[in-house]
Design an enzyme around this catalytic site. Structure first.
Site, PDB file in Angstrom:
ATOM      1  N   LYS A 149       0.832  -1.201   0.000  1.00 12.41           N
ATOM      2  CA  LYS A 149       0.000   0.000   0.000  1.00 12.41           C
ATOM      3  C   LYS A 149       0.870   1.256   0.000  1.00 12.41           C
ATOM      4  O   LYS A 149       2.041   1.163   0.359  1.00 12.41           O
ATOM      5  CB  LYS A 149      -0.951  -0.019   1.191  1.00 12.41           C
ATOM      6  CG  LYS A 149      -0.245   0.171   2.542  1.00 12.41           C
ATOM      7  CD  LYS A 149      -1.242   0.429   3.637  1.00 12.41           C
ATOM      8  CE  LYS A 149      -0.653   1.419   4.586  1.00 12.41           C
ATOM      9  NZ  LYS A 149      -1.413   1.879   5.657  1.00 12.41           N
ATOM     10  N   HIS A 179       0.003  -6.073   5.766  1.00 13.73           N
ATOM     11  CA  HIS A 179       0.985  -6.754   6.615  1.00 13.73           C
ATOM     12  C   HIS A 179       0.366  -7.362   7.877  1.00 13.73           C
ATOM     13  O   HIS A 179       0.945  -8.239   8.492  1.00 13.73           O
ATOM     14  CB  HIS A 179       2.188  -5.845   6.924  1.00 13.73           C
ATOM     15  CG  HIS A 179       1.961  -4.861   8.028  1.00 13.73           C
ATOM     16  ND1 HIS A 179       1.344  -3.658   7.839  1.00 13.73           N
ATOM     17  CD2 HIS A 179       2.277  -4.898   9.349  1.00 13.73           C
ATOM     18  CE1 HIS A 179       1.288  -2.993   8.981  1.00 13.73           C
ATOM     19  NE2 HIS A 179       1.850  -3.723   9.923  1.00 13.73           N
ATOM     20  N   ASP A 236      -5.788   4.869   6.409  1.00 16.48           N
ATOM     21  CA  ASP A 236      -4.491   4.274   6.745  1.00 16.48           C
ATOM     22  C   ASP A 236      -4.663   2.953   7.504  1.00 16.48           C
ATOM     23  O   ASP A 236      -3.868   2.028   7.323  1.00 16.48           O
ATOM     24  CB  ASP A 236      -3.703   5.272   7.623  1.00 16.48           C
ATOM     25  CG  ASP A 236      -2.263   4.827   7.878  1.00 16.48           C
ATOM     26  OD1 ASP A 236      -1.642   4.288   6.948  1.00 16.48           O
ATOM     27  OD2 ASP A 236      -1.768   5.029   9.006  1.00 16.48           O
ATOM     28  N   HIS A 241      -6.231  -2.877   7.575  1.00 19.66           N
ATOM     29  CA  HIS A 241      -5.950  -3.753   8.710  1.00 19.66           C
ATOM     30  C   HIS A 241      -7.195  -4.064   9.550  1.00 19.66           C
ATOM     31  O   HIS A 241      -7.463  -5.209   9.891  1.00 19.66           O
ATOM     32  CB  HIS A 241      -4.882  -3.143   9.622  1.00 19.66           C
ATOM     33  CG  HIS A 241      -3.677  -2.636   8.896  1.00 19.66           C
ATOM     34  ND1 HIS A 241      -3.132  -3.286   7.814  1.00 19.66           N
ATOM     35  CD2 HIS A 241      -2.894  -1.534   9.085  1.00 19.66           C
ATOM     36  CE1 HIS A 241      -2.073  -2.624   7.386  1.00 19.66           C
ATOM     37  NE2 HIS A 241      -1.907  -1.552   8.134  1.00 19.66           N
ATOM     38  N   LYS A 335      -3.653   7.415  16.584  1.00 21.08           N
ATOM     39  CA  LYS A 335      -2.252   7.665  16.923  1.00 21.08           C
ATOM     40  C   LYS A 335      -2.197   8.477  18.207  1.00 21.08           C
ATOM     41  O   LYS A 335      -3.143   9.167  18.568  1.00 21.08           O
ATOM     42  CB  LYS A 335      -1.580   8.443  15.793  1.00 21.08           C
ATOM     43  CG  LYS A 335      -1.604   7.648  14.469  1.00 21.08           C
ATOM     44  CD  LYS A 335      -0.271   7.657  13.788  1.00 21.08           C
ATOM     45  CE  LYS A 335      -0.282   6.895  12.487  1.00 21.08           C
ATOM     46  NZ  LYS A 335       0.322   5.561  12.575  1.00 21.08           N
TER      47      LYS A 335
END
Ligand code: BG6
Length: 486
Positions: A149, A179, A236, A241, A335
């Site tokens: 990505k 991942h 993101d 994910h 984050k």
């Protein structure tokens, strides 16, 4: 032989972005580990390419430095370094110039033994790179391509990339990387669900009240200013994910472990995601604060400009199918949160009747916590009676039934996610890679969320660094009588 039982050899690995951060931190250490464990064929050649003008020797030095810096401690000093470096060579390439690819093909030499390409590149270079590979003949049947990505930032741009790739490589040759699928604990989700009898009968709206998926990070921008500000937490982390975690948690049992069976089940879940309404989500952006005792700047200070990008998102999601009717999936990621943690929490329903109530015994419903990182464990909260003669009533308490995977498998090596993914790419097993229809379903859901943000002018709400996100994220679950597992 790959895990699907099919042997599809490959005698060369071509790494794009070979001098970049991902290559230094993850790819080179991962390939080294595979080399050291004798998992890749002795004659597999590894060719790196990037824009920098380096000779083979200079690239080997760069690789050596990267390994010195990023190799896990238990991988050092085993005397395999030189044989690994000997496998490496390098070809400088400006991927925007199609004529440079001929030289790359020459460097690769005979690829009749099979070629695996790992492509991580700026989105702007994607089409030119595929074009270049095509024109240089690096596309035949025995070539496969792994794509890192970002592969677009909405369905339309991802389609452009996927179409460009499809012009050169069939879907079977295309290995889209997420991942998270390379992480041992993520794969373990399938083992937990489908290798044990006790969970599956309750794994539905009859037994489960709700599910929480948290992927929290303490890091901020980490120098990726431009990319992150154009992307935001939703694209993101959630688009890829978190939706993969959700799909593995919610899917039906696949017929077996082959790529088609597993991906067929995941895509059914992704297609059943209900569009999210404005009151079912919260966007946030970190401000000043302290993370792990250290004062940190807010996002706009890190970025050095005002921004409307979210660094946190919480969503109440629903899967519209029989199994998950009326079971909310609360997702949150961000984050600069209080701690680094990836976990899935399954909150079971209460027992239908509390026989202890008259004796003062209070019950909590069972909860299964699947911690993916940094620790790896599965913990089931079960009710137990506190020891005593119960003269004043019965006291019940939830106690954890703990399965520490790191302890149970303390003798196994902790592998980097990319070790598994690179090995599967080299051997040609696509099970842990994302199929195009999955990516499309993921983008469709995420694009609709962004439309709702735009229509409702939903701006990120501020939250203090080191907290668990904006208070609205707490309210999102509390109004359903649910607290985030913290
Ligand atoms: C990446 C995101 O895909 O995943 C990063 O781009 C994020 O922003 C990272 O930090 C998290 O991965 P991990 O393996 O550290 O949980």
């Amino acid at each position: 032989m790959n895990s699907a039982g099919v042997s599809t050899p490959c005698s060369a690995l071509l790494l794009f972005g070979a001098t970049g951060d991902l290559a230094k931190r993850m790819l080179l250490p991962s390939i080294f580990a595979l080399h050291e464990d004798g998992l890749i064929a002795a004659d597999l050649r590894i060719v790196g390419t990037a824009r920098s003008e380096l000779s083979d020797e200079e690239y080997r030095s760069l690789a050596e430095e990267a390994l010195a810096e990023y190799l896990p401690d238990d991988r050092r000093g085993n005397g395999q370094l030189q044989t690994f470096l000997d496998r490496l060579s390098y070809h400088p390439l400006d991927a925007s110039q199609a004529d440079g690819f001929g030289g790359l093909a020459e460097k690769l030499g005979d690829i009749s033994g099979g070629l695996s390409i790992f492509l991580s590149t700026a989105p702007s270079l994607f089409e030119a790179t595929i074009e270049g590979l095509k024109s240089a003949g690096l596309t035949g049947k025995n070539v496969r391509i792994g794509l890192e990505k970002p592969l677009g930032n909405n369905l339309a741009t991802s389609d452009v990339i996927n179409d460009a790739v499809a012009e050169a490589y069939s879907e079977e040759q295309t290995f889209r990387i997420d991942h998270y699928l390379g992480k041992e604990t993520v794969q373990n989700l399938m083992a937990l669900r489908f290798a044990n009898m006790m969970f599956e009968p309750l794994w539905n709206s009859g037994g489960i009240d709700h599910i929480e998926i948290t992927v929290s990070e303490t890091v901020g921008l980490e120098g990726r200013h431009g990319f992150y500000d154009d992307t935001g937490a939703l694209r993101d982390m959630v688009q890829n994910h978190m939706l993969q975690l959700l799909a593995l948690t919610a899917m039906e049992a696949p017929a077996n472990l082959d790529a088609t069976s597993v991906r067929d089940e995941k895509v059914k879940v992704l297609r059943s995601l209900r569009p999210v309404t404005a009151d079912e989500m919260v966007r946030g952006q970190y401000g000043d604060g302290a993370v792990k005792g250290e004062a940190v700047n807010g996002y706009t200070d890190d970025l050095d400009q005002v921004s409307g990008t979210e660094t946190f998102v919480a969503i109440k999601a629903h899967i519209d199918n029989w199994r998950w009717k009326d079971v909310p999936f609360y997702l949150r990621t961000g984050k600069r949160l209080s701690e680094r943690r990836s976990e899935i929490v399954i909150q079971f329903k209460s027992v239908p009747h509390n026989i202890f109530a008259e004796r003062g015994g209070k019950l909590h419903a069972n909860k299964l916590v699947i911690r993916l990182q940094p620790e790896e464990y599965v913990r089931l909260q079960v009710m137990a009676k506190e020891p005593g003669l119960d003269r004043d009533g019965v006291t019940l308490r939830d106690v954890p039934l703990d399965l520490s995977l790191s302890q149970a498998f303390s003798k196994s090596r902790n592998r980097i996610a990319y070790e598994r993914l690179l090995l599967d790419l080299i051997e040609g097993d696509p099970t842990l890679f994302v199929r195009r229809d999955e990516v499309e379903a993921q983008w469709r859901w995420v694009d609709a969320i962004r439309e709702v943000w735009d229509e409702n002018d939903m701006k990120p709400k501020p939250y203090g660094s080191g907290s668990w996100g904006p208070s609205a994220a707490i309210a999102l679950t509390e109004r359903d009588g649910v607290s985030w597992h913290e």
